[in-house]
Scaffold this active site. Structure first.
Site, PDB file in Angstrom:
ATOM      1  CE  LYS A  46      -8.653   1.674   5.297  1.00  0.00           C
ATOM      2  NZ  LYS A  46      -8.227   3.082   5.378  1.00  0.00           N
TER       3      LYS A  46
ATOM      4  CD  GLN B 235      -5.698   4.878   7.648  1.00  0.00           C
ATOM      5  OE1 GLN B 235      -5.895   4.057   6.766  1.00  0.00           O
ATOM      6  NE2 GLN B 235      -6.698   5.445   8.316  1.00  0.00           N
TER       7      GLN B 235
ATOM      8  CG  ASP C  29      -8.777   6.756   0.789  1.00  0.00           C
ATOM      9  OD1 ASP C  29      -9.665   5.921   1.046  1.00  0.00           O
ATOM     10  OD2 ASP C  29      -7.785   6.943   1.504  1.00  0.00           O
TER      11      ASP C  29
END
Ligand code: NAD
Length: 297
Positions: free
Chosen positions: A52, A96, A119
């Site tokens: 990412k 994460q 997200d």
């Protein structure tokens, strides 16, 4: 049979984003800034976060990696999230997953400012998605929609079967495929570990989306001719012949199922790279929204 080439499409999307960032720079505007919080040392998580950050560099975004030890308490993580929420320079950030077991994941996801939740995991954004409102769509489902759209795969009136009901893939995917519009307008069946006679259900499917994390679970006798197959699964399978000691396996028996499929995603090179591209797209959207708010629009 046509391969839905996530690597190719994700590169196209990254090129498009990079072009937009270049224009922002020309206008003297701030470029999007994505932060990622990684708690602990999980090997797969390190790889994902690394990709990412690398993707941010590739399109000209700023990025910040926040690393915290495995022993981090829930309160410490919540305080870090508060800091990121209040940092005007950060447009969006992700935490994460998975998190160490002393931390309540739901509590953490709820703490993220919905306007920075690239997200799309905050209940407010999930609710907006379910109501067809403009929002951050979780990156993996968003990537699948984008693949279907760019390859012009017909979804209207089709029987779509989703295998797996996780909050980050299966559940949102089932909602999105049933939405009005394209891709969408499917008749969706959401299946899971308690589903009976799955084979009878998948055999009637025009589109099968597998997100369960069991290598080569979907076999050729479970699908009909002409099926569209989207394989979300990513599992590390020990493999002594591989340099890293493992190989990446999807949920689909690709060699056999691809013989019957009209379209299919490979693993790797299918949904995985799309997920990262769509995270970038959400971050760009977050930047545009923040700019509009500042400009009083
Ligand atoms: P998860 O691991 O949280 O849950 C698995 C789901 O599969 C559950 O809902 C369970 O009910 C269902 N399931 C398990 N066994 C089943 C069976 N025999 N029949 C039917 N359903 C069954 O799911 P997840 O987090 O969505 O992850 C699924 C897979 O997708 C994993 O391999 C993960 O690594 C991968 N993944 C890939 C990406 C990507 O970018 N490509 C993103 C997220 C997850």
């Amino acid at each position: 049979m046509e391969i839905l080439d996530g690597r190719k499409i994700s590169n196209q999307i990254k090129d498009e984003i990079a072009a937009q960032v270049a224009k922002m720079k020309e206008r003297g505007e701030k470029v999007p800034h994505l932060a990622a919080v990684l708690v602990g040392n999980d090997g797969a998580s390190l790889t994902y976060v690394g990709s990412k950050v690398k993707a941010c560099e590739r399109v000209g975004f700023e990025s910040t990696l926040v690393r915290m030890p495995n022993t981090t308490s829930e309160l410490e993580l919540l305080n870090k999230i508060k800091e990121l929420n209040n940092d005007d320079d950060i447009d969006g950030f992700i935490v994460q997953l998975p998190l160490p077991k002393q931390i309540d994941t739901q509590k953490v996801l709820m703490a993220v400012d919905p306007e920075k939740d690239v997200d799309g995991f905050h209940p407010m954004n999930f609710g907006k998605m379910a109501l067809d409102m403009s929002t951050f769509i979780p990156a993996t489902p968003f990537g699948i929609l984008e693949l279907l759209e760019r390859y012009e795969v017909e979804t209207k009136g089709k029987n779509t079967v989703v295998i797996g009901r996780s909050h980050i893939v299966g559940r949102p995917m089932s909602i999105l495929m049933g939405r009005k519009g394209f891709p969408g307008n499917s008749t969706v069946t959401l299946t899971h570990s308690h589903t009976r006679d799955l084979k009878d259900i998948t055999r009637n499917a025009d589109i099968v989306i597998t997100a369960l994390g069991q290598p080569e679970f979907l076999k050729a006798d479970m699908v009909k001719d002409g099926v569209v197959v989207i394989d979300v699964g990513i599992t590390r399978v020990p493999d002594e012949t591989a340099k890293k000691g493992y190989r990446i396996a999807g949920d689909v028996d690709f060699d056999e199922v691809s013989k019957k499929a009209s379209y299919i995603t490979p693993v790797p090179g299918g949904v995985g790279p799309m997920t990262i591209a769509m995270l970038l797209k959400n971050t760009l959207l977050a930047r545009e929204r923040h700019r509009a708010v500042k400009a009083g629009k």
